[in-house]
Scaffold this motif. Structure first.
Motif, short mmCIF file in Angstrom:
data_model
loop_
_atom_site.label_atom_id
_atom_site.label_comp_id
_atom_site.label_asym_id
_atom_site.label_seq_id
_atom_site.Cartn_x
_atom_site.Cartn_y
_atom_site.Cartn_z
N UNK A 41 40.69 66.12 13.73
CA UNK A 41 40.42 64.69 13.72
C UNK A 41 39.65 64.24 12.48
N UNK A 70 53.18 55.32 21.98
CA UNK A 70 52.84 54.27 22.94
C UNK A 70 53.03 52.88 22.34
N UNK A 82 50.84 53.59 10.25
CA UNK A 82 50.15 54.26 11.36
C UNK A 82 51.06 54.41 12.57
N UNK A 84 50.61 55.33 16.91
CA UNK A 84 49.69 55.45 18.04
C UNK A 84 50.44 56.12 19.18
N UNK A 85 49.86 57.20 19.69
CA UNK A 85 50.59 58.03 20.64
C UNK A 85 49.62 58.77 21.55
N UNK A 86 50.18 59.44 22.57
CA UNK A 86 49.42 60.39 23.37
C UNK A 86 49.95 61.78 23.11
N UNK A 99 44.45 60.60 23.51
CA UNK A 99 44.79 59.33 22.86
C UNK A 99 44.53 59.47 21.37
N UNK A 100 45.56 59.24 20.56
CA UNK A 100 45.47 59.46 19.11
C UNK A 100 46.13 58.31 18.34
N UNK A 101 45.55 57.95 17.22
CA UNK A 101 46.24 57.14 16.20
C UNK A 101 46.18 57.89 14.89
N UNK A 103 46.93 57.75 10.76
CA UNK A 103 47.21 56.95 9.57
C UNK A 103 47.72 57.89 8.49
N UNK A 118 42.89 59.87 14.27
CA UNK A 118 41.74 59.28 14.95
C UNK A 118 41.78 59.65 16.42
N UNK A 119 40.86 60.52 16.81
CA UNK A 119 40.62 60.81 18.23
C UNK A 119 39.26 61.48 18.33
N UNK B 74 40.80 54.26 19.95
CA UNK B 74 40.63 55.66 19.61
C UNK B 74 39.36 55.83 18.78
N UNK B 75 38.57 56.87 19.06
CA UNK B 75 37.42 57.20 18.23
C UNK B 75 37.79 58.23 17.17
N UNK B 76 36.79 58.95 16.71
CA UNK B 76 37.02 60.07 15.79
C UNK B 76 35.80 60.98 15.88
N UNK B 77 35.81 62.05 15.10
CA UNK B 77 34.63 62.89 15.00
C UNK B 77 33.76 62.45 13.82
N UNK B 82 39.74 53.22 15.87
CA UNK B 82 40.89 52.33 15.67
C UNK B 82 41.26 51.60 16.96
N UNK B 84 44.76 49.31 18.52
CA UNK B 84 46.16 48.96 18.33
C UNK B 84 46.48 47.79 19.27
N UNK B 101 47.54 47.71 13.79
CA UNK B 101 46.49 48.69 14.10
C UNK B 101 45.34 48.47 13.12
N UNK B 118 46.47 47.47 9.51
CA UNK B 118 47.79 47.99 9.18
C UNK B 118 48.85 47.12 9.83
#
Lengths: 127, 127
Positions: A41, A70, A82, A84-86, A99-101, A103, A118-119, B74-77, B82, B84, B101, B118
């Motif tokens: 990430x 998604x 970008x 956006x998906x699972x 849950x992820x996006x 870029x 991004x997760x 979505x977060x990140x580390x 982000x 959507x 997004x 985006x």
């Protein structure tokens, strides 16, 4: 100036999902430039260059993970787009959804030169 | 090192959507750092600093646009997260939906210091 267009970037992102779900790491990596970086990430150390990226995707595909879009890919007025998906995957014996996006930034030839996922830990949910 | 956490970033993103839909530009702008930049869409010139960002959101809200989340934030580390969504707005007398997004990068105090939206011309669809 030649610049990758939105339709080309979106086609690459759809191919990315299809290639990943086909379990074909080489096909995924064919979308990347030789000097690309993968930050998955965001906030973790980057995976740099073709050999490391191939190893990264081989490992990810080996987990049996599947990507489920998604929403349609988004383009931009620049070099980035970008998705956006699972991610559906089994971790430590438990089915989870993440849950992820992503870029992706593209070079002039339409190859991905930068990927940022991004997760966060709190984006990992029981399936 | 203090760093904003994922839950804080996601709460800010949900507040962003609520404040925008409440038509309250000042409430949206309260989420931003003074020195922030807004790149909407990515590839367009950046809007820089509080006064310009306030004018940007006042204009956007004046169009009657509404934001509809299509997936959880979505977060990140790291410092970015982000959202959507679809923008529902009337352009030149026609109702349209714009697939977007946003990626927001936060400072240590939890304020947004960078926003990147985006979307491309081909993300604008008849409603």
């Amino acid at each position: 100036m030649t610049m990758v267009d939105s339709a080309t970037m979106k086609a690459a992102l759809r191919e990315y999902v299809e290639a990943f779900n086909a379990g074909d790491a080489a096909r995924v990596c064919a979308l990347y430039a030789d000097h690309a970086t993968v930050e998955d990430p965001v906030g973790a150390p980057r995976v740099e260059g073709r050999a490391a990226i191939e190893a990264f995707y081989a490992g990810a595909i080996k987990t049996g993970a599947r990507l489920a879009l998604v929403a349609p890919p988004r383009g931009s007025h620049g070099r980035s787009a970008s998705i956006t998906f699972q991610v559906q995957v089994t971790m430590n014996g438990h089915a989870v959804k993440i849950d992820v996006t992503d870029v992706m930034t593209f070079d002039d030839s339409g190859k991905i030169e930068r990927m940022q996922a991004f997760w966060a830990p709190d984006d990992v949910h029981p399936a």
